[in-house]
Motif scaffolding. Structure first.
Motif, PDB file in Angstrom:
ATOM      1  N   ASN A 131       0.614  -1.183   0.101  1.00  0.00           N
ATOM      2  CA  ASN A 131      -0.032  -0.161   0.095  1.00  0.00           C
ATOM      3  C   ASN A 131       0.877   1.426  -0.080  1.00  0.00           C
ATOM      4  N   SER A 132       2.199   1.177  -0.603  1.00  0.00           N
ATOM      5  CA  SER A 132       2.819   2.376  -0.745  1.00  0.00           C
ATOM      6  C   SER A 132       2.066   3.287  -1.851  1.00  0.00           C
ATOM      7  N   CYS A 137      -0.920   3.552  -6.902  1.00  0.00           N
ATOM      8  CA  CYS A 137      -0.515   4.234  -8.337  1.00  0.00           C
ATOM      9  C   CYS A 137      -0.822   2.912  -9.317  1.00  0.00           C
ATOM     10  N   ARG A 138      -0.326   1.857  -9.110  1.00  0.00           N
ATOM     11  CA  ARG A 138      -0.277   0.738 -10.060  1.00  0.00           C
ATOM     12  C   ARG A 138      -1.844   0.139  -9.816  1.00  0.00           C
ATOM     13  N   ARG A 139      -2.052   0.104  -8.673  1.00  0.00           N
ATOM     14  CA  ARG A 139      -3.549  -0.679  -8.348  1.00  0.00           C
ATOM     15  C   ARG A 139      -4.720   0.051  -8.975  1.00  0.00           C
ATOM     16  N   ILE A 154       4.915  16.622  -6.280  1.00  0.00           N
ATOM     17  CA  ILE A 154       4.674  15.601  -7.431  1.00  0.00           C
ATOM     18  C   ILE A 154       4.008  14.512  -6.644  1.00  0.00           C
ATOM     19  N   ASP A 155       4.301  14.213  -5.264  1.00  0.00           N
ATOM     20  CA  ASP A 155       3.560  13.276  -4.619  1.00  0.00           C
ATOM     21  C   ASP A 155       2.198  13.560  -4.127  1.00  0.00           C
ATOM     22  N   ALA A 160      -3.448  12.894  -4.607  1.00  0.00           N
ATOM     23  CA  ALA A 160      -4.855  13.313  -4.979  1.00  0.00           C
ATOM     24  C   ALA A 160      -5.498  11.958  -5.833  1.00  0.00           C
ATOM     25  N   ASP A 161      -4.972  11.861  -6.959  1.00  0.00           N
ATOM     26  CA  ASP A 161      -5.551  10.858  -7.826  1.00  0.00           C
ATOM     27  C   ASP A 161      -5.844   9.497  -7.323  1.00  0.00           C
ATOM     28  N   VAL A 162      -5.179   9.074  -6.170  1.00  0.00           N
ATOM     29  CA  VAL A 162      -5.262   7.854  -5.389  1.00  0.00           C
ATOM     30  C   VAL A 162      -6.325   7.969  -4.322  1.00  0.00           C
TER      31      VAL A 162
END
Length: 223
Positions: A131-132, A137-139, A154-155, A160-162
């Protein structure tokens, strides 16, 4: 509803060991939609960068030599946050550093009851999974291909998207149309008349032959 997505970069893992913040990045959400407003600042930590930290974020002592100290940017930071809930990934880490810096300059620490930890949300939704931020992001298929090093702003943008995916923001404000009255269960359905269906002569003959050869004792054939 106003929220602040936040991330920090530091010289190490614990302010109690003398480590300091070197970057803060924030972006503003209203009703869980990014407004376009961001706030980012590099900070002179008044100490040397560790090799481990440099490998994570790529920020060097030379990069920070002419940057303001935390005390010089604290008011601007607090004005941007301005009482809004703070959303961070592994929030305990960021808040420990921020509150250490605020306390050091005589300011009140930010209350933890204002903080939303996306790592805790992810662990509850996906127990036992990675859950990093990169793993999430990959999930959720969030594009992080341009991110070769950590960076606070950047993070924050990736988080925000996650966060949208974690809280199901795509369902927020779902309506069924303005013409639905109070208590309506859903959208109005268009009436469709039932379609007539009857077996053909050939189907009836085939069915009768099947019954005669396989179900000759069928109770429904008895008078």
């Amino acid at each position: 509803m106003r929220e602040i997505i936040l991330d920090t970069e530091t010289t190490g893992l614990d302010p109690n060991d003398g480590h300091r913040i070197v970057e803060i990045g924030c972006l503003e959400l209203v009703d869980r939609v990014w407004t376009g407003r961001t706030w980012q600042q590099y900070v002179n930590p008044e100490r040397a960068m560790t090799d481990d930290a440099y490998r994570v974020h790529g920020i060097s002592d030379a990069d920070l030599a002419d940057k303001p100290k935390f005390a010089e940017i604290a008011e601007e930071f607090l004005a941007f946050v301005d009482g809004a809930p703070i959303v961070a990934h592994n929030a305990a880490f960021d808040m420990k550093f921020l509150n250490w810096e605020l306390t050091k300059i005589g300011r009140e620490p930010l209350p933890m009851d204002r903080v939303v930890d996306t790592l805790a949300i992810a662990r509850k939704r996906f127990p036992g999974a990675a859950n990093s931020l990169d793993a999430l992001c990959r999930r959720f298929e969030v594009d992080n291909t341009d991110r070769t090093l950590h960076g606070a702003l950047i993070d924050s943008r990736l988080l925000a998207d996650v966060y949208y995916h974690l809280v199901g923001v795509k369902q927020a404000g779902l309506t069924f149309g303005e013409d639905q009255g109070e208590g309506a269960a859903g959208p109005a359905r268009r009436y469709r008349a039932p379609r007539p269906h009857a077996p053909t002569e050939a189907e009836l003959a085939a069915h009768a032959a099947f019954l005669e050869s396989h179900v000759s004792a069928a109770i429904w054939l008895k008078n």
